[in-house]
Design an enzyme around this catalytic site. Structure first.
Site, mmCIF file in Angstrom:
data_model
loop_
_atom_site.group_PDB
_atom_site.id
_atom_site.type_symbol
_atom_site.label_atom_id
_atom_site.label_comp_id
_atom_site.label_asym_id
_atom_site.label_seq_id
_atom_site.Cartn_x
_atom_site.Cartn_y
_atom_site.Cartn_z
ATOM 1 N N LYS A 185 93.358 40.215 119.386
ATOM 2 C CA LYS A 185 92.843 40.134 118.011
ATOM 3 C C LYS A 185 91.309 40.040 118.031
ATOM 4 O O LYS A 185 90.720 39.743 119.076
ATOM 5 C CB LYS A 185 93.433 38.903 117.318
ATOM 6 C CG LYS A 185 93.008 37.575 117.968
ATOM 7 C CD LYS A 185 93.741 36.391 117.369
ATOM 8 C CE LYS A 185 93.257 35.082 117.972
ATOM 9 N NZ LYS A 185 94.048 33.933 117.470
ATOM 10 N N ARG A 199 99.695 25.736 108.788
ATOM 11 C CA ARG A 199 98.838 26.912 108.626
ATOM 12 C C ARG A 199 99.772 28.098 108.469
ATOM 13 O O ARG A 199 100.472 28.218 107.483
ATOM 14 C CB ARG A 199 97.939 26.985 109.884
ATOM 15 C CG ARG A 199 96.714 27.801 109.773
ATOM 16 C CD ARG A 199 95.947 27.832 111.093
ATOM 17 N NE ARG A 199 96.635 28.577 112.150
ATOM 18 C CZ ARG A 199 96.083 29.007 113.273
ATOM 19 N NH1 ARG A 199 94.811 28.728 113.525
ATOM 20 N NH2 ARG A 199 96.753 29.682 114.158
ATOM 21 N N TYR A 222 59.585 30.771 111.419
ATOM 22 C CA TYR A 222 59.784 30.225 110.076
ATOM 23 C C TYR A 222 59.763 28.707 110.087
ATOM 24 O O TYR A 222 60.358 28.064 110.963
ATOM 25 C CB TYR A 222 61.139 30.678 109.535
ATOM 26 C CG TYR A 222 61.180 32.119 109.090
ATOM 27 C CD1 TYR A 222 60.272 32.607 108.145
ATOM 28 C CD2 TYR A 222 62.136 32.987 109.596
ATOM 29 C CE1 TYR A 222 60.319 33.928 107.723
ATOM 30 C CE2 TYR A 222 62.195 34.311 109.180
ATOM 31 C CZ TYR A 222 61.283 34.773 108.238
ATOM 32 O OH TYR A 222 61.353 36.075 107.832
ATOM 33 N N MET A 243 66.744 36.143 111.501
ATOM 34 C CA MET A 243 67.851 37.072 111.286
ATOM 35 C C MET A 243 67.899 38.157 112.358
ATOM 36 O O MET A 243 68.973 38.531 112.838
ATOM 37 C CB MET A 243 67.745 37.728 109.903
ATOM 38 C CG MET A 243 68.920 38.637 109.591
ATOM 39 S SD MET A 243 68.786 39.493 108.015
ATOM 40 C CE MET A 243 69.021 38.168 106.860
#
Ligand SMILES: *Cc1c(COP(=O)(O)O)cnc(C)c1O
Length: 382
Positions: free
Chosen positions: A46, A140, A268, A316
Site C-alpha cells: 500500500k 477502526r 524564515y 517549502m
C-alpha cells in the site's frame, strides 16, 4: 536472485533531488521476514510500497518468499495487475460503493468489514473471493465483535448460494510494536474467537491473518496461516527487535554556496543565526517534497562524508545546510537519508527529529523528487 552490491546510489548527471530504491535491501528483508513467519507472507505494498514503488517492492518480495500482495484500495490493486503481476492480491479498505465488479474482474480478493460491504459485494460482484475482517482491537476498520456472528452467517448463506467464497479471515493488532502490551493477548484471543465463530457457521477460511511486521518478528502465536508485512520489507521494524535494511537513499544537489559572517540570520523567521563565519549550502527540497518541517533545527545531512546541520527552518522548497569551513561547491551531492552505512541519516533519524514514525517519512516524498532503482540489484527479479 543474484543481487550485485553497489555503492553508487546517486547519478551525478541528474541535477534534481533523487530517491533511489535498492531492491537488494527489500529482498534481504523479505527473506528474513519470510523465514520468521511460521506460514506464508503477504507483502503489503500500500501507499506506493511505503514510498518505495509498489511494483518494485511487490516484484522483489514475490521473488524472495512472499506468496501474495496486500493493498488498501482497489485502485492500488489495479496498478499491480496493470504492471503484469499475477499473484493473489487482497484489497482491504474500500467504501461500500467501490467498484467491486471491476475488482473481481481483475482477480482481486476483497476484505469485507461490515454487512453493508457484504451486501454491496454480493449485489455488484458475484463470484468474489472475500476475507471477512474482524476488528481485533483498534475500533477502526473491521467488523465489531457484536456484529461478527451475523456477518459470518450472512456470508455463509451467500457462499452456499454460490455468490461468493469466503477464502479468508483477517484481524489486526493495535499494539504489536510493544510486545508486552496486554492488548496483544486480547487481540489474539478475539481473533481465535472470530475464527471459531466463522467455522461454527460452516465457513472454512483457508487464509487466516492477524500479524503485521512487528508481530511477525516478535509473536509467532499471532502468525496463523499468513502474516501481512509492509514496513519490514522496506527496513522499518516497529518492534525495535530486529536489524532490517533500509531500502531508500535520498540525495540532493547543492544549488549554491555562500560564505557568510558571524551573526547572519538564516531563513524564515530568523530562527537561527550563524554563531561564526561559515559556509552555507542550499539544497532544493523542502516540506512540499516530504522533508518534515518539524525537523527544523535538528536535522542533519551528509556532505563530503560529514554530518552537517540543516539550519534555520525547512522551507517549502529548500533547506540551508551549515558546512562550516568545508570548501563545498555547487553541484556536489548531499545525502539526505539512506541506509546509514556511509554515516548518512536514516529514515529513523528523520522520524526522531520530527517526532514521527519512519513510516511517515518514507511515505511522504513527493513528485518533484526524481525516482530510480539500483539497477544492478534488480538482476534476477522478475
Ligand atoms: C499497513 C497494514 C499492514 C502492514 O503493517 P506493517 O506494520 O507495515 O507491516 C497490515 N495490515 C493492515 C490492516 C494494515 O493497514
Amino acid at each position: 536472485m543474484s543481487a550485485v552490491a553497489t555503492t553508487t546510489y546517486a547519478d551525478p548527471r541528474v541535477s534534481a533531488p533523487q530517491l533511489v530504491v535498492d531492491p537488494a535491501a527489500i529482498a534481504a528483508n523479505t527473506r528474513l521476514l519470510a523465514a520468521r513467519a511460521t506460514g506464508e507472507l503477504m507483502a503489503v505494498v500500500k501507499a506506493d510500497g511505503f514510498g518505495h514503488g509498489a511494483v518494485t517492492v511487490a516484484r522483489t518480495a514475490l521473488a524472495n518468499g512472499a506468496t501474495g500482495l496486500g493493498v488498501t484500495s482497489i485502485a492500488e490493486g489495479f496498478a499491480l495487475r496493470e504492471a503484469g503481476l499475477r499473484a493473489p492480491v487482497l484489497s482491504w479498505l474500500n467504501p461500500v460503493d467501490a467498484d467491486f465488479a471491476t475488482a473481481v474482474a481483475a482477480d482481486l480478493d476483497l476484505a469485507v468489514p461490515s454487512a453493508a460491504h457484504l451486501d454491496a459485494v454480493v449485489r455488484t460482484a458475484p463470484g468474489a473471493r472475500v476475507h471477512l475482517h474482524l476488528d481485533t482491537g483498534l475500533a477502526r476498520d473491521g467488523a465489531e465483535p457484536t456484529s461478527w456472528a451475523r456477518l459470518c452467517r450472512t456470508a455463509r448463506r451467500a457462499e452456499q448460494a454460490g455468490l461468493l467464497t469466503v477464502v479468508g479471515v483477517m484481524g489486526h493488532l493495535a499494539c504489536a510494536d510493544e510486545p508486552g502490551h496486554p492488548a496483544n493477548a486480547t487481540g489474539r484471543t478475539r481473533f481465535a474467537w472470530g475464527l471459531e465463530t466463522a467455522r461454527a457457521t460452516g465457513l472454512r477460511p483457508v487464509v487466516r491473518h492477524l500479524a503485521a511486521t512487528a508481530a511477525t518478528l516478535t509473536d509467532p502465536r499471532s502468525h496463523h496461516t499468513t502474516v501481512r508485512v509492509g514496513a519490514g520489507l522496506v527496513g522499518i521494524d516497529p518492534s525495535g527487535s530486529t536489524e532490517l535494511t533500509w531500502a531508500m537513499t535520498l540525495t540532493a544537489p547543492v544549488v549554491s554556496v555562500r560564505r557568510v559572517r558571524a551573526g547572519t540570520p538564516v531563513g524564515y523567521g530568523h530562527s537561527w543565526t550563524t554563531p561564526r563565519a561559515t559556509t552555507l549550502a542550499l539544497l532544493p527540497l523542502g516540506y512540499a517534497d516530504g522533508l518534515p518541517r518539524a525537523a527544523s533545527g535538528r536535522a542533519e545531512v551528509l556532505l563530503r562524508g560529514r554530518r552537517c546541520p540543516v539550519v534555520g527552518r525547512v522551507s517549502m522548497d529548500q533547506v540551508v545546510v551549515d558546512v562550516g569551513d568545508e570548501p563545498v561547491l555547487a553541484g556536489e551531492t548531499a545525502t539526505v537519508l539512506g541506509p546509514g552505512t556511509a554515516g548518512e541519516p536514516t529514515p529513523a533519524d528523520w522520524a526522531a527529529w520530527s517526532d514521527t514514525l519512519p513510516h511517515e517519512v518514507v511515505t511522504g516524498f513527493g513528485p518533484r523528487i526524481a525516482r530510480g532503482t539500483v539497477v544492478s540489484s534488480l538482476r534476477g527479479v522478475r
